[in-house]
Design an enzyme around this catalytic site. Structure first.
Site, PDB file in Angstrom:
ATOM      1  N   TYR A  21       0.615  -1.282   0.318  1.00  0.00           N
ATOM      2  CA  TYR A  21      -0.137  -0.331   0.014  1.00  0.00           C
ATOM      3  C   TYR A  21       1.241   1.331   0.263  1.00  0.00           C
ATOM      4  O   TYR A  21       0.353   2.657  -0.464  1.00  0.00           O
ATOM      5  CB  TYR A  21      -0.486   0.104   1.332  1.00  0.00           C
ATOM      6  N   ILE A  22       2.068   1.223   0.655  1.00  0.00           N
ATOM      7  CA  ILE A  22       2.954   2.324   1.056  1.00  0.00           C
ATOM      8  C   ILE A  22       4.073   2.145  -0.311  1.00  0.00           C
ATOM      9  O   ILE A  22       4.344   3.003  -1.710  1.00  0.00           O
ATOM     10  CB  ILE A  22       3.693   2.665   2.057  1.00  0.00           C
ATOM     11  N   ASP A  52       9.110  -7.112  -4.802  1.00  0.00           N
ATOM     12  CA  ASP A  52       8.914  -7.865  -3.793  1.00  0.00           C
ATOM     13  C   ASP A  52       8.569  -9.595  -3.886  1.00  0.00           C
ATOM     14  O   ASP A  52       9.171  -9.554  -5.097  1.00  0.00           O
ATOM     15  CB  ASP A  52       7.052  -7.565  -4.299  1.00  0.00           C
ATOM     16  N   ARG A  69       1.978 -10.937  -7.521  1.00  0.00           N
ATOM     17  CA  ARG A  69       2.012  -9.533  -7.856  1.00  0.00           C
ATOM     18  C   ARG A  69       3.065  -9.041  -8.027  1.00  0.00           C
ATOM     19  O   ARG A  69       2.968  -7.998  -8.822  1.00  0.00           O
ATOM     20  CB  ARG A  69       2.351  -9.326  -5.705  1.00  0.00           C
ATOM     21  N   THR A  87       7.507   1.620   9.128  1.00  0.00           N
ATOM     22  CA  THR A  87       7.470   1.979  10.918  1.00  0.00           C
ATOM     23  C   THR A  87       8.560   1.373  11.605  1.00  0.00           C
ATOM     24  O   THR A  87       7.628   0.076  11.531  1.00  0.00           O
ATOM     25  CB  THR A  87       6.052   2.517  10.913  1.00  0.00           C
ATOM     26  N   ARG A 108       3.212   8.433   5.364  1.00  0.00           N
ATOM     27  CA  ARG A 108       2.158   9.480   6.191  1.00  0.00           C
ATOM     28  C   ARG A 108       1.110   9.499   5.544  1.00  0.00           C
ATOM     29  O   ARG A 108      -0.224   9.779   5.961  1.00  0.00           O
ATOM     30  CB  ARG A 108       2.074  10.513   6.313  1.00  0.00           C
ATOM     31  N   LYS A 137       6.547   9.201  14.408  1.00  0.00           N
ATOM     32  CA  LYS A 137       5.402   9.030  13.073  1.00  0.00           C
ATOM     33  C   LYS A 137       4.719   7.868  14.487  1.00  0.00           C
ATOM     34  O   LYS A 137       3.638   7.712  14.015  1.00  0.00           O
ATOM     35  CB  LYS A 137       6.318   7.669  12.444  1.00  0.00           C
ATOM     36  N   HIS A 168     -15.484  24.006  19.464  1.00  0.00           N
ATOM     37  CA  HIS A 168     -14.355  24.775  20.482  1.00  0.00           C
ATOM     38  C   HIS A 168     -13.302  25.221  19.731  1.00  0.00           C
ATOM     39  O   HIS A 168     -12.726  24.220  19.237  1.00  0.00           O
ATOM     40  CB  HIS A 168     -14.348  24.432  21.690  1.00  0.00           C
ATOM     41  N   CYS A 207      -1.701   0.465  11.527  1.00  0.00           N
ATOM     42  CA  CYS A 207      -1.218   1.475  11.927  1.00  0.00           C
ATOM     43  C   CYS A 207      -1.790   1.560  13.114  1.00  0.00           C
ATOM     44  O   CYS A 207      -1.043   2.083  13.731  1.00  0.00           O
ATOM     45  CB  CYS A 207      -1.158   3.045  11.140  1.00  0.00           C
TER      46      CYS A 207
HETATM   47  N1  SAJ Z   1     -11.452   5.587  13.395  1.00  0.00           N
HETATM   48  C1  SAJ Z   1     -12.642   5.664  14.298  1.00  0.00           C
HETATM   49  N2  SAJ Z   1     -12.367   6.759  14.539  1.00  0.00           N
HETATM   50  C2  SAJ Z   1     -12.382   8.234  14.073  1.00  0.00           C
HETATM   51  C3  SAJ Z   1     -11.738   7.954  13.182  1.00  0.00           C
HETATM   52  C4  SAJ Z   1     -10.880   6.458  12.822  1.00  0.00           C
HETATM   53  O1  SAJ Z   1     -12.668   4.594  15.138  1.00  0.00           O
HETATM   54  O2  SAJ Z   1     -12.994   9.201  13.835  1.00  0.00           O
HETATM   55  C5  SAJ Z   1     -11.271   4.450  13.096  1.00  0.00           C
HETATM   56  C6  SAJ Z   1     -11.018   4.274  12.009  1.00  0.00           C
HETATM   57  O3  SAJ Z   1     -12.424   3.891  11.194  1.00  0.00           O
HETATM   58  C7  SAJ Z   1     -10.357   2.868  11.272  1.00  0.00           C
HETATM   59  C8  SAJ Z   1      -9.286   2.996  12.672  1.00  0.00           C
HETATM   60  O4  SAJ Z   1      -9.983   3.851  12.873  1.00  0.00           O
HETATM   61  O5  SAJ Z   1     -10.695   1.561  11.371  1.00  0.00           O
HETATM   62  C9  SAJ Z   1      -8.310   4.013  11.437  1.00  0.00           C
HETATM   63  O6  SAJ Z   1      -8.733   5.163  10.631  1.00  0.00           O
HETATM   64  P1  SAJ Z   1      -7.554   5.615  10.800  1.00  0.00           P
HETATM   65  O7  SAJ Z   1      -8.488   6.154   9.054  1.00  0.00           O
HETATM   66  O8  SAJ Z   1      -7.603   6.890  11.028  1.00  0.00           O
HETATM   67  O9  SAJ Z   1      -6.185   5.799   9.691  1.00  0.00           O
HETATM   68  P2  SAJ Z   1      -5.592   5.230   8.713  1.00  0.00           P
HETATM   69  O10 SAJ Z   1      -4.599   3.700  10.117  1.00  0.00           O
HETATM   70  O11 SAJ Z   1      -6.389   4.497   7.861  1.00  0.00           O
HETATM   71  O12 SAJ Z   1      -4.040   5.845   8.841  1.00  0.00           O
HETATM   72  C10 SAJ Z   1      -3.077   6.090   9.938  1.00  0.00           C
HETATM   73  C11 SAJ Z   1      -3.194   7.620   9.640  1.00  0.00           C
HETATM   74  N3  SAJ Z   1      -1.991   8.512  10.551  1.00  0.00           N
HETATM   75  C12 SAJ Z   1      -3.123   9.609  11.084  1.00  0.00           C
HETATM   76  O13 SAJ Z   1      -4.184  10.289  10.934  1.00  0.00           O
HETATM   77  C13 SAJ Z   1      -2.062  10.002  12.338  1.00  0.00           C
HETATM   78  C14 SAJ Z   1      -2.058   8.314   8.012  1.00  0.00           C
HETATM   79  O14 SAJ Z   1      -1.401   8.924   8.127  1.00  0.00           O
HETATM   80  C15 SAJ Z   1      -0.995   6.939   8.872  1.00  0.00           C
HETATM   81  O15 SAJ Z   1      -0.068   7.344   7.346  1.00  0.00           O
HETATM   82  C16 SAJ Z   1      -1.312   5.508   8.109  1.00  0.00           C
HETATM   83  O16 SAJ Z   1      -2.133   5.471   9.705  1.00  0.00           O
HETATM   84  C17 SAJ Z   1       0.285   5.222   8.604  1.00  0.00           C
HETATM   85  O17 SAJ Z   1       0.158   3.818   7.941  1.00  0.00           O
HETATM   86  O18 SAJ Z   1       0.992   5.263   9.644  1.00  0.00           O
END
Ligand code: SAJ
Length: 449
Positions: A33-34, A53, A58, A141, A180, A232, A270, A286
């Site tokens: 994915y990255i 890979d 793939r 990471t 990120r 990170k 707020h 992640c």
């Molecule tokens: N989730 C909630 N409530 C929210 C937001 C998310 O329950 O308000 C849940 C989502 O449904 C999901 C999980 O959290 O199950 C994670 O989803 P996400 O959209 O928060 O994040 P990821 O895992 O898809 O991607 C994150 C991102 N990190 C941050 O936003 C700090 C991304 O920028 C990173 O690159 C990625 O992790 C990574 O690869 O580290």
């Protein structure tokens, strides 16, 4: 910082922007994915790229011009790179000017330690191909200190003595550029987000910046290796803790008969408050994993562990709510239909999805579980999936676990007529509840009892 990179270790063709120079070559290890989007962005920004890979299938799929997973905009990049012959996939690394490691770092679920075997194998695979003046960038990471402790000794050939030793920060440049980007919007985020690049020395960080600047439009901030590793993990951990807080608020609100969704919306008015959304738990490769990389070498973490516990407990909480909702259903063989097993909305990725835990728990409690997910194909998930009519046929309750956009526009009447008893539990607050209610459904929403 005023360091002349070109004059130090760079081969004469290093500055790829100069007209007439030959193309620099990048070898990207890991086409997931990255790794794949990163490789294709470089292949469309002036580099010759070999993507490596271990999964031969793939590699073959990609070399046929097809993607192994969905991601908006990625197909066009692959087609373009193939047309211009700037990208090829392979199972073996080869000599290059720059090596990028973008392999997974899973969590060992028993020990809760980072499983570094992919990172170690990737480092070992490139070590024989590294030459003086090359740059190695780790995107994966890792826990703070890993690159210095585990990766650099391999790159320098110290581990097995097979390769002529090259000194990191004297003969090879080593940097950490943690990814990120968010799945579903990967390319745009890779291009527009700020990046952090940590180097074994200032020169390595600056060289990393120079490379990524070819496609990154956000600001690139340079620092040390350890700070970049820590940053990170802090990013994803802060999101996990914020979601845990939202989930705890939802449980409190359920108990008190308050609508948490309205309450969060108002609290977020707020200027210094930004509470995330409650849900059935945290999935993905992640956020559910990275916080443990911070806790593994310390006795100081408390809130991080507790937040993980809260988020991991959400499938249990949702099931309790569903059970309570179904207590008056007269049939002994209760049937549940899960809507959405992707770990979040509008993607096909099911890694670490809280839906799996929910389904296993529900089955253990004797529920017959059917699954519908418009983004996930059969074979992509541990359990079989069904088309919508089969999934809801004779069901007693729909449980919405993912906020796919398609769920806002479902044929509610048809679904109503196919089900045995009409209950719906929305763990994402993503449906038009009035519509379901008016069609004859008993509707319950997480955090809104
Ligand atoms: N989730 C909630 N409530 C929210 C937001 C998310 O329950 O308000 C849940 C989502 O449904 C999901 C999980 O959290 O199950 C994670 O989803 P996400 O959209 O928060 O994040 P990821 O895992 O898809 O991607 C994150 C991102 N990190 C941050 O936003 C700090 C991304 O920028 C990173 O690159 C990625 O992790 C990574 O690869 O580290």
């Amino acid at each position: 910082m005023d360091i002349d990179i070109k004059s130090k270790f760079m081969p004469p063709h290093a500055h790829i922007k100069d007209k007439g120079d030959s193309m620099q070559k990048i070898c990207v290890i890991g086409l997931g994915y990255i790794g794949l989007p990163t490789a294709l962005l470089f292949a469309n920004h002036g580099y010759e790229v070999i993507g490596v890979d271990v999964d031969i299938k793939r590699v073959e799929t990609i070399n046929k011009g097809k993607l192994p997973f969905d991601e908006p905009g990625l197909q066009a990049l692959l087609t373009e790179a193939k047309n211009f012959q700037t990208f090829v996939a392979s199972t073996k690394p080869e000599h290059a000017d720059v090596f990028i490691i973008a392999v997974p770092t899973p969590l060992n679920k028993e020990t809760r330690l980072a499983d570094l075997h992919y990172v170690i194998a990737a480092s070992e695979s490139i070590a024989p191909h590294i030459k003086r003046g090359n740059t190695v960038i780790i995107e994966s990471t890792v826990p703070p200190g890993t690159i210095e402790k585990c990766v650099i000794p391999i790159l320098e050939g110290k581990k097995n003595g097979k390769y002529n030793t090259l000194k990191a920060n004297k003969e090879i440049l080593v940097a950490h550029c943690p990814e990120r980007a968010i799945p579903g919007n990967t390319l745009s985020e890779m291009i527009h987000n700020d990046r952090i690049i940590g180097g074994i020395d200032a020169l390595s960080a600056i060289r990393g910046k120079e490379i990524y600047q070819n496609f990154v439009k956000g600001e690139i901030h340079t620092t040390s290796l350890k700070v970049a590793e820590m940053v990170k993990l802090m990013e994803n951990t802060s999101r996990d803790i914020n979601i845990a807080l939202a989930n705890e608020f939802a449980e409190i609100a359920d108990e008190a008969g308050i609508d948490i969704w309205e309450a969060i919306e108002l609290a977020n008015k707020h200027p210094r408050v930004n509470i995330l959304k409650p849900g059935p738990g945290v999935g993905g490769h992640c956020i559910a994993v990275d916080p443990w990389f911070l806790t593994e070498n310390t006795t100081k973490s408390r809130i991080i562990n507790l937040s993980r516990e809260i988020n991991d407990g959400m499938p249990v909480y949702v099931l309790q709510q569903v059970k309570d909702m179904l207590k008056e259903v007269p049939y002994p063989d209760k049937k549940i239909t899960v809507f959405g097993v992707a770990y979040k909305g509008n993607i096909d990725d099911t890694r670490e999805t809280p839906a799996l835990k929910f389904i296993l728990l529900a089955e253990k409690e004797g529920y017959d579980v059917k699954i519908y997910d418009p983004h996930v194909m059969n074979g992509q998930f541990e359990h079989p999936l069904d088309p919508l009519p089969t999934a809801v046929q004779d069901s007693d309750c729909i449980v919405v676990l993912t906020d796919h956009r398609e769920f806002a526009d479902l044929p509610v009447k048809e679904i109503h007529s196919l089900m045995r008893t009409n209950n719906i539990f929305d763990a994402r607050n993503c449906l038009d509840h009035k519509k379901w209610d008016e069609t004859g459904f008993k509707v319950r929403v997480l955090g809104k009892n």
